[in-house]
Motif scaffolding. Structure first.
Motif, short mmCIF file in Angstrom:
data_model
loop_
_atom_site.label_atom_id
_atom_site.label_comp_id
_atom_site.label_asym_id
_atom_site.label_seq_id
_atom_site.Cartn_x
_atom_site.Cartn_y
_atom_site.Cartn_z
N GLN A 163 -26.04 63.05 35.55
CA GLN A 163 -26.16 62.26 36.78
C GLN A 163 -27.64 61.97 37.08
O GLN A 163 -27.98 60.85 37.45
CB GLN A 163 -25.54 63.00 37.97
CG GLN A 163 -24.05 63.22 37.85
CD GLN A 163 -23.68 64.46 37.02
OE1 GLN A 163 -24.52 65.23 36.57
NE2 GLN A 163 -22.38 64.62 36.78
N LEU A 164 -28.49 62.98 36.93
CA LEU A 164 -29.90 62.76 37.22
C LEU A 164 -30.54 61.89 36.15
O LEU A 164 -31.36 61.02 36.47
CB LEU A 164 -30.65 64.09 37.34
CG LEU A 164 -32.11 63.96 37.79
CD1 LEU A 164 -32.24 63.19 39.11
CD2 LEU A 164 -32.76 65.33 37.93
N ALA A 165 -30.17 62.07 34.90
CA ALA A 165 -30.71 61.21 33.83
C ALA A 165 -30.35 59.75 34.11
O ALA A 165 -31.18 58.85 33.95
CB ALA A 165 -30.18 61.67 32.47
N ALA A 166 -29.12 59.51 34.57
CA ALA A 166 -28.71 58.15 34.91
C ALA A 166 -29.50 57.62 36.11
O ALA A 166 -29.89 56.45 36.15
CB ALA A 166 -27.21 58.11 35.21
N ARG A 167 -29.76 58.50 37.07
CA ARG A 167 -30.55 58.10 38.23
C ARG A 167 -31.97 57.72 37.81
O ARG A 167 -32.55 56.76 38.31
CB ARG A 167 -30.58 59.25 39.24
CG ARG A 167 -31.15 58.88 40.56
CD ARG A 167 -31.02 60.04 41.54
NE ARG A 167 -31.04 59.55 42.89
CZ ARG A 167 -30.94 60.33 43.96
NH1 ARG A 167 -30.79 61.63 43.81
NH2 ARG A 167 -30.99 59.81 45.15
N PRO A 201 -40.67 59.71 42.95
CA PRO A 201 -39.24 60.01 43.14
C PRO A 201 -38.66 60.83 41.99
O PRO A 201 -37.89 61.77 42.23
CB PRO A 201 -38.58 58.62 43.21
CG PRO A 201 -39.66 57.69 43.58
CD PRO A 201 -40.93 58.27 43.05
N MET A 202 -39.05 60.53 40.76
CA MET A 202 -38.53 61.29 39.63
C MET A 202 -38.95 62.76 39.71
O MET A 202 -38.14 63.65 39.45
CB MET A 202 -38.98 60.67 38.30
CG MET A 202 -38.27 59.37 37.99
SD MET A 202 -38.92 58.55 36.53
CE MET A 202 -38.05 59.42 35.26
N MET A 203 -40.20 63.01 40.09
CA MET A 203 -40.66 64.40 40.19
C MET A 203 -39.91 65.13 41.30
O MET A 203 -39.52 66.30 41.13
CB MET A 203 -42.17 64.45 40.42
CG MET A 203 -42.97 64.05 39.20
SD MET A 203 -44.75 64.33 39.35
CE MET A 203 -45.21 63.20 40.65
N LEU A 204 -39.68 64.47 42.42
CA LEU A 204 -38.95 65.11 43.52
C LEU A 204 -37.51 65.42 43.12
O LEU A 204 -37.00 66.51 43.38
CB LEU A 204 -38.98 64.22 44.77
CG LEU A 204 -40.31 64.16 45.49
CD1 LEU A 204 -40.33 63.03 46.51
CD2 LEU A 204 -40.64 65.49 46.15
N TYR A 205 -36.85 64.46 42.49
CA TYR A 205 -35.47 64.70 42.05
C TYR A 205 -35.40 65.80 40.99
O TYR A 205 -34.49 66.63 41.01
CB TYR A 205 -34.84 63.41 41.49
CG TYR A 205 -34.65 62.31 42.52
CD1 TYR A 205 -34.26 62.59 43.82
CD2 TYR A 205 -34.88 60.99 42.18
CE1 TYR A 205 -34.08 61.59 44.76
CE2 TYR A 205 -34.70 59.97 43.11
CZ TYR A 205 -34.30 60.28 44.40
OH TYR A 205 -34.13 59.27 45.32
#
Length: 170
Positions: free
Chosen positions: A12-16, A33-37
């Protein structure tokens, strides 16, 4: 990243991440945003997380680390389930932030950047959380608590400890 490359993140996160890279005209804009997620999912920015984010954005790992090191909300070591950030910038300091921070240290038994033995809490003194009008203030994960006194600290800790023990509430 190529389709054959395995991600350290959930599907799910890879898709995000893939969607974020497509959203911005400049891929680098997706960095924060990527670092926060990533931190939300694994708890901190590990070497592997930094490497994958750098690869996804065609950046060097040093570029990612340099940006991450600027922001107090990003960390390179695991934190507790509940990360308590006590603002000690001027507005908070003038209204008793150091006393609040000292009470957290006493109650939790850890100092700045410390993690409790049970891993439930981590504590850090931060420069500013943008709540100057309601000083002194703290942030626990993404929750703000403001207009605090040292006497508020035990109740705040008890509320989060209750959540950690599955009792809900604050």
């Amino acid at each position: 990243m190529s389709a054959e490359t395995m991600s350290i993140f959930s599907p799910q996160l890879a898709a995000r991440f893939d969607a974020l890279v497509e959203k911005y005209p400049v891929k680098r804009s997706a960095l924060i945003p990527m670092m926060l997620y990533a931190q939300d999912e694994i708890g901190y920015l590990s070497d592997a997380a930094i490497a994958e984010i750098a690869e996804r954005l065609s950046l060097t790992q040093l570029d990612v680390r340099n940006v991450a090191s600027y922001y107090s909300m990003l960390r390179f070591k695991p934190a507790g389930k509940f990360n308590v950030q006590v603002c000690t910038n001027i507005s908070c300091m003038l209204r008793g932030a150091y006393e609040v921070f000292e009470r957290f240290q006493e109650e939790l038994g850890v100092g700045h950047k410390g993690v409790t033995k049970d891993g439930v809490f981590s504590l850090e003194e931060v420069e500013c959380i943008g709540a100057c009008c309601w000083a002194p203030a703290i942030q626990v994960n993404y929750d703000f608590h403001d207009e605090l006194t040292p006497d508020h600290v035990p109740g705040i800790i008890a509320g989060y400890r209750g959540q950690a023990n599955g009792r809900g509430g604050r």
